[in-house]
Each structure stands twice: as structure tokens, then as C-alpha cells.
Scaffold this motif. Structure first.
Motif, PDB file in Angstrom:
ATOM      1  N   LEU A 171      -3.683  16.147  -2.143  1.00  0.00           N
ATOM      2  CA  LEU A 171      -3.372  17.141  -0.757  1.00  0.00           C
ATOM      3  C   LEU A 171      -4.278  15.569  -0.550  1.00  0.00           C
ATOM      4  CD1 LEU A 171      -3.294  20.750  -1.310  1.00  0.00           C
ATOM      5  CD2 LEU A 171      -1.860  18.371  -0.836  1.00  0.00           C
ATOM      6  N   ILE A 172      -5.540  15.273  -0.593  1.00  0.00           N
ATOM      7  CA  ILE A 172      -6.657  14.705  -0.453  1.00  0.00           C
ATOM      8  C   ILE A 172      -6.294  13.744   0.272  1.00  0.00           C
ATOM      9  CG2 ILE A 172      -9.006  14.268  -0.303  1.00  0.00           C
ATOM     10  CD1 ILE A 172     -10.051  16.801  -1.258  1.00  0.00           C
ATOM     11  N   LEU A 173      -5.495  12.838  -0.719  1.00  0.00           N
ATOM     12  CA  LEU A 173      -4.983  11.316  -0.267  1.00  0.00           C
ATOM     13  C   LEU A 173      -4.120  11.289   0.259  1.00  0.00           C
ATOM     14  CD1 LEU A 173      -5.429   8.772  -2.244  1.00  0.00           C
ATOM     15  CD2 LEU A 173      -3.722   9.383  -3.116  1.00  0.00           C
ATOM     16  N   GLY A 174      -3.425  12.343   0.561  1.00  0.00           N
ATOM     17  CA  GLY A 174      -2.135  12.759   1.217  1.00  0.00           C
ATOM     18  C   GLY A 174      -2.026  13.026   2.396  1.00  0.00           C
ATOM     19  N   GLY A 218       6.568   5.169   2.776  1.00  0.00           N
ATOM     20  CA  GLY A 218       7.063   5.560   1.404  1.00  0.00           C
ATOM     21  C   GLY A 218       7.646   6.133   1.078  1.00  0.00           C
ATOM     22  N   LEU A 219       7.989   7.928   1.369  1.00  0.00           N
ATOM     23  CA  LEU A 219       9.006   8.593   1.292  1.00  0.00           C
ATOM     24  C   LEU A 219      10.539   8.548   1.664  1.00  0.00           C
ATOM     25  CD1 LEU A 219       7.065  11.678   3.137  1.00  0.00           C
ATOM     26  CD2 LEU A 219       8.096  11.612   0.716  1.00  0.00           C
ATOM     27  N   ALA A 276       0.617  -1.302  -0.220  1.00  0.00           N
ATOM     28  CA  ALA A 276      -0.170   0.222   0.177  1.00  0.00           C
ATOM     29  C   ALA A 276       1.082   1.387   0.282  1.00  0.00           C
ATOM     30  CB  ALA A 276      -1.278   0.104   0.687  1.00  0.00           C
ATOM     31  N   SER A 277       1.856   1.000   1.132  1.00  0.00           N
ATOM     32  CA  SER A 277       3.140   2.425   0.731  1.00  0.00           C
ATOM     33  C   SER A 277       3.397   2.891  -0.499  1.00  0.00           C
ATOM     34  CB  SER A 277       4.043   2.462   2.101  1.00  0.00           C
ATOM     35  OG  SER A 277       3.218   1.893   3.333  1.00  0.00           O
ATOM     36  N   THR A 278       4.046   1.446  -1.091  1.00  0.00           N
ATOM     37  CA  THR A 278       4.509   1.833  -1.902  1.00  0.00           C
ATOM     38  C   THR A 278       3.636   2.385  -3.267  1.00  0.00           C
ATOM     39  OG1 THR A 278       5.649  -0.448  -1.679  1.00  0.00           O
ATOM     40  CG2 THR A 278       6.228   0.101  -4.268  1.00  0.00           C
ATOM     41  N   LEU A 279       2.704   1.840  -3.313  1.00  0.00           N
ATOM     42  CA  LEU A 279       1.800   2.098  -4.060  1.00  0.00           C
ATOM     43  C   LEU A 279       0.616   3.892  -4.112  1.00  0.00           C
ATOM     44  CD1 LEU A 279      -1.431   0.645  -5.494  1.00  0.00           C
ATOM     45  CD2 LEU A 279      -2.498   2.231  -4.147  1.00  0.00           C
ATOM     46  N   SER A 325      -3.235   9.515   4.289  1.00  0.00           N
ATOM     47  CA  SER A 325      -2.260   8.186   4.429  1.00  0.00           C
ATOM     48  C   SER A 325      -1.310   8.299   5.094  1.00  0.00           C
ATOM     49  CB  SER A 325      -2.433   7.492   3.120  1.00  0.00           C
ATOM     50  OG  SER A 325      -2.223   8.912   2.129  1.00  0.00           O
ATOM     51  N   GLN A 326      -1.037   9.656   5.793  1.00  0.00           N
ATOM     52  CA  GLN A 326       0.640   9.983   5.669  1.00  0.00           C
ATOM     53  C   GLN A 326       1.213   8.818   6.916  1.00  0.00           C
ATOM     54  OE1 GLN A 326       0.650  13.714   8.669  1.00  0.00           O
ATOM     55  NE2 GLN A 326      -1.600  14.527   7.097  1.00  0.00           N
TER      56      GLN A 326
END
Lengths: 300, 276
Positions: free
Chosen positions: B256-259, B269-270, B198-201, B262-263
Motif C-alpha cells: 500500500l505504501i509503495l503504491g 503499469g496498470l 520503473a513502471s514495469t518493475l 508511485s501512483q
């Protein structure tokens, strides 16, 4: 049956790696080879009626021309400036992260604010900063005017334009590096810090000898993403100045795009030669860096 | 780091920390504010804040005058498509690297990641010509392929770091129970690695959404995503700052909303999964 499944087991890793490696060859190995070859030709990107390549072999003439091309030299110098200044994001992000790594009220919302710069497209970053620099009503322009009494249109001054664009790029980059280090700092072993404190370590010595070594994975990724970021200069340059004024903010990638694919001409061979130079510079940089990381990894 | 901190000091650091956060956040805030101002108010000097003329007209106008929905849809298809395709290629590769490592696996990984540092222009001309020949210029499919190729090293690297945390014994146990290789990956590995996947995605959707270099080069109009949309919007109408702000805000809002929601996944991911 048993031997078949054994075979399947030992072959599988290779089969599984194959598609990835194939993609890799298509995206990296083959095009680099092609670029190298093309850089030896003079070619306008067209094919004749039979669909044959119409380029003319010119040996190293493209590279000789580059050497005496002032636009190329400007782009090259700008690229070096980009890379050098971009790497400042790593220590800057580290310092802010260390400072912020204390208990702060509302930490959740607060950390969220740092995400925004990163998840925003470079195109938008470029636009926002163009407005800040805009003469008369730009916020940054007004601040300069207020401090020095004389406004400076950063993006119209050959002297400042590259630094202005780099500042725009550094904004999300520093935020990114800071997130990396903040995350890394969560895992710094508290007992080691405590032990070092009992031994009298403080401030810089603590940071350098105790905390930083534990942050090595974060530093690795920070340097990788910063170098990648510096090379993305294309996006910002094309949005903010399209290389101007008078080509003073060009970088190699943008100059190459102009030469090979824009309305200024379809000089594929010359463009490829620029790409080869850029690639060569990166190879020196990357291989040194990768070698060091690889050594560190195998030592552990 | 448990150290007694005086309340005064705590207030001071909180204040300082929030100032830093505000400075970092400010450019975005300014753009969003500008998008609700009239054009005259947007370029006022000194800048207007409380006394500004607020309006929703910019959004209405951008929505009517441009093909925002089409660009938006292109962005969705391209970023999701390239990420899913990338995962399909990368999951098997990362499995092989994590669970059947050879002597050179580490080198291979490092090498792959290092190509991510390679400037995209080094491969631009041949790929452009190849896409031209295959008729992939200005098609969504072409961009899906290009962005998948571009992000593949990161996808493989991230999945590898996640997979490596999964104990091999569990897969071994599944194997003992008679699970075939495909079943092992599909029913044992994938569910366990779901947070990592999920993070990768997420990260790759964001990277693809924001990609400008390849989208500018490989599209003209039909397949252009939002990043190309703003870039083109800024050229002919460069002086309409409020409208451009509205267009930009609309382009980044989905991400922005997605981010925002899913922080936690995004942080991993970052950091490419390398920093926990």
C-alpha cells in the motif's frame, strides 16, 4: 571487421529473443503438451524405485469419467458463471469512469482511493469479504437481515455461494477497469467531442459513437485483465470456502487441485484431464478474441 | 471538456463521486479499523465504531506468535528477484521486437500476451513435477523462477510499448558514433526508457507480491511469502478476526505504501503501457 559487426547486427535480434522464447517454451508449450499426454494415463504421481513412470495408459477413459462426474459438471458451470459475471466489470467500470470524469474537488487523493482494492492480494480480499458475509456480525449479513428481516449466510448456502465469491472478486476488478478507463478518458480528443456535440450527439450516442472508439486500447486491456481475473478464481475459492458447501462453489482449477495435489488423492491423470478441458474452453475464447484484436490492429 | 458547470452541480457531483470512492475504499478501511479492536469488539453486533475498545495488542501478538519477519523477507526476495530476473530476460527481447521488428513480431506479441490468459492450472501438474524433480519445491529460488515465468509475457509486452515510443534515430545516432550493441542498449536505450522500466518493475513487484496460486502450491513453510502466511493464519485460528485483520494489514502495508508513492508509474503499469 565490418562484416563481423554486420553479422552481429543481424543475429542479435534472434539471440535476444532466444532466452525469452526458451522460458516461454518451458512455461507454456512443454507443460501443455505434458498435460495432454498425462490426461491419457491413470497415475498416482509416484515413480517406482528405479525412478520410472508408473502410469497406466487408459486412452480417453479419464474424459469419459469426467462426463459423468457431477463435481466436474458443477465446477464447469461455475466457471462459466464466473467468466460471464466477471465481464460485467468492463461496462460497470466504464460507466463509473465516465460519470467520474468530471472536475471533482480533491481529485488526487480521490483517485488514490481507487488504487487500494487493486494492490491488495486476493487472499486478503477473500478474507475481508468472508467477514462481511459472516453470520450474525458480518456487515453484509446485517444489511440483508435489516432489509429482508431474515439473515442469509451467503457462503453457507449452495444457491448463493458462487455469487458471493464472485462479488468479492468484482470489487477490485471494477476498480481496476475504472482506472483503465479514467486514464483512457484523459486522451479522448476534446475537439472531436466538441464537433460531435455541435452535430447534436448527446448521452449514449456520444458515448457509443464518439468516445468508445477512442477508448479501444483501454477496452482491449480491460477485457484481457478481466479474463485473467476470472481465471484467478482459485485464490478466492480456496480462501473463502475451499469449494464448499458440499463442493457447490468449486471451479475447475480448484477441483483439479483437489484431484491432483491435495490430500483427497493424487490422481494426476484425472487432474490433467480437467486441465485439458479448461484449457480447451479458454482456447475457444482466447483465439476468437485475439483474432478480432489482431484484425483491428492490422487494419490501422 | 470545458463546459460551464454551475457550482451547485459541481458540489453534487463531488459528493456523488466521493461516495463512490468511499464505497470502493470501505472494505480496506474496515479491515484496518478491525485490526485495532479487541476480539470482542470486532464481532460485536451491531458493529461498534466510536464505542469500540481500541488496542494495539493484535499487532504485538501477531508479531510475537508468528514468523512475520521471515515471511516478509521471503516476499521481498521473491517479488524483487522474479521481477529483476524477468527484466533481464525481457529487455533484450523487447529491444529486438521494438527496433528490429520482423513480419511476425506482432503475432508473436499477441500470442505471448494471450498465454497470460491461459489458466495456470493448465500447466500446473507438469511444472509441479518438474520443480519436484529439480528440488525446487519450497525454495525461494524456485518461486523466483516460477513467478518470473508467470509474469514474463506482461513484462515483455510493457517494455515493448515503452521502447516503441523511443525514436529509432537516437539509437541510430549512437550506432553512428561507434557504440556497440551492448553499449547502445545499456547507455542509450535504458536511461531513456527508465520511466517505463520503473513502471514495469513496480507493477510486477506488486503482482508477484500478491500471487497466491503458485505460492500456495509450490511452498509449504520455509519459502512461504506473506500471501501464504495469511492463508495459513486464517485456517487454524479462523475465529480471531481482529488478529487476522492485523496480520492482513501487516501483509499489505508495504505494498500500500509503495503504491501510494508511485501512483503515476503504477497507472501506466496498470494499463500495461497501452493506455497513456
Amino acid at each position: 571487421m565490418a562484416s563481423r559487426s554486420l553479422n552481429q547486427r543481424s543475429l542479435a535480434p534472434w539471440l535476444f529473443l532466444a532466452p525469452g522464447l526458451a522460458m516461454f517454451i518451458v512455461y507454456v508449450i512443454w507443460p501443455i503438451g505434458e498435460s495432454l499426454l498425462l490426461s491419457l494415463y491413470d497415475w498416482d504421481g509416484l515413480y517406482n524405485r528405479e525412478g520410472e513412470f508408473t502410469g497406466r495408459f487408459v486412452g480417453l477413459a479419464n474424459f469419459e469419467e469426467l462426463w459423468s462426474d457431477p463435481a466436474f459438471v458443477t465446477s464447469l458451470v461455475n466457471n462459466v458463471i464466473w467468466l460471464a459475471l466477471y465481464l460485467l466489470a468492463v461496462p460497470a467500470g466504464l460507466l463509473i469512469a465516465v460519470f467520474l470524469n468530471q472536475s471533482v474537488r480533491g481529485i488526487r487523493l480521490y483517485k488514490s482511493l481507487f488504487f487500494f482494492p487493486f494492490v491488495i492480494s486476493q487472499v486478503v480480499v477473500g478474507l475481508i469479504f468472508s467477514w462481511f458475509y459472516a453470520p450474525n456480525f458480518g456487515l453484509f449479513y446485517m444489511i440483508i437481515e435489516w432489509v429482508t428481516g431474515q439473515g442469509v449466510a451467503i457462503l453457507a448456502e449452495e444457491k448463493y455461494v458462487t455469487y458471493g465469491i464472485i462479488a468479492a472478486g468484482l470489487w477490485p476488478q471494477i476498480a481496476y477497469v475504472m482506472i483503465l478507463y479514467l486514464t483512457g478518458l484523459n486522451n479522448v480528443a476534446p475537439d472531436q467531442v466538441e464537433a460531435a456535440r455541435l452535430d447534436g450527439a448527446k448521452g449514449w450516442r456520444m458515448l457509443w459513437y464518439v468516445i468508445l472508439p477512442q477508448l479501444r486500447p483501454a477496452t482491449f486491456i480491460a477485457v484481457v485483465v478481466t479474463v485473467i481475473g476470472a481465471l484467478r478464481s482459485f485464490d478466492l475459492v480456496s480462501i473463502m470456502t475451499t469449494g464448499g458447501p458440499f463442493g457447490s462453489s468449486r471451479v475447475l482449477s480448484f477441483y483439479m487441485y483437489e484431484q491432483a495435489l491435495s490430500e483427497y488423492g493424487y490422481r494426476m491423470g484425472y487432474g490433467a484431464a480437467i486441465a485439458v478441458v479448461l484449457f480447451g474452453i479458454m482456447m475457444i475464447f482466447i483465439s476468437g478474441f485475439i483474432w478480432k484484436m489482431w484484425r483491428d490492429e492490422t487494419e490501422r | 471538456m470545458a463546459r460551464a458547470v454551475s457550482p451547485r452541480r459541481k458540489t453534487l457531483t463531488t459528493l456523488a463521486a466521493w461516495s463512490v470512492a468511499f464505497i470502493i475504499f470501505f472494505p480496506v478501511l474496515w479491515m484496518i479499523l478491525t485490526s485495532f479492536k479487541t476480539e470482542a469488539s470486532a464481532v460485536a453486533s451491531p458493529p461498534e465504531l466510536l464505542g469500540a475498545d481500541w488496542t494495539l495488542e493484535n499487532y504485538a501478538e501477531v508479531w510475537q506468535r508468528s514468523d512475520y519477519p521471515r515471511f516478509f523477507w521471503n516476499s521481498v526476495v521473491i517479488s524483487l528477484g522474479s521481477t529483476l530476473l524477468g527484466l533481464a530476460v525481457a529487455i533484450p527481447a523487447a529491444w529486438a521486437m521494438a527496433f528490429v521488428p520482423g513480419k511476425r513480431t506482432k503475432d508473436l506479441l499477441m500470442w505471448m500476451l494471450s498465454t497470460k490468459m491461459m489458466p495456470a492450472v493448465a500447466v500446473m501438474i507438469p511444472l509441479y513435477l518438474l520443480f519436484l524433480k529439480l528440488g525446487l519445491i519450497d525454495t525461494r529460488f524456485g518461486l523466483v523462477i516460477a513467478l518470473m515465468l508467470m509474469n514474463l509475457p506482461i513484462i515483455v509486452w510493457m517494455l515493448y510499448t515503452y521502447f516503441r515510443e523511443i525514436p529509432g534515430e537516437i539509437l541510430e545516432a549512437a550506432r553512428m558514433d561507434g557504440a556497440g550493441l551492448v553499449k547502445e542498449i545499456l547507455y542509450v536505450l535504458t536511461p531513456m526508457a527508465l520511466p517505463g522500466i520503473a513502471s514495469t518493475l513496480l507493477l510486477n513487484v506488486i503482482l508477484a507480491w500478491n500471487e497466491a496460486f503458485w505460492t500456495i502450491i509450490l511452498t509449504t513453510t520455509k519459502a512461504a511469502p506473506l500471501s501464504a502466511f495469511i492463508a495459513s493464519f486464517s485456517a487454524p485460528q479462523g475465529l480471531f478476526y481482529a488478529k487476522l485483520s492485523a496480520a492482513s494489514t501487516m501483509a499489505i502495508a508495504p505494498i500500500l505504501i509503495l503504491g501510494w508513492f508511485s501512483q503515476k508509474q503504477l497507472v501506466r503499469g496498470l494499463t500495461f503501457g497501452a493506455v497513456k
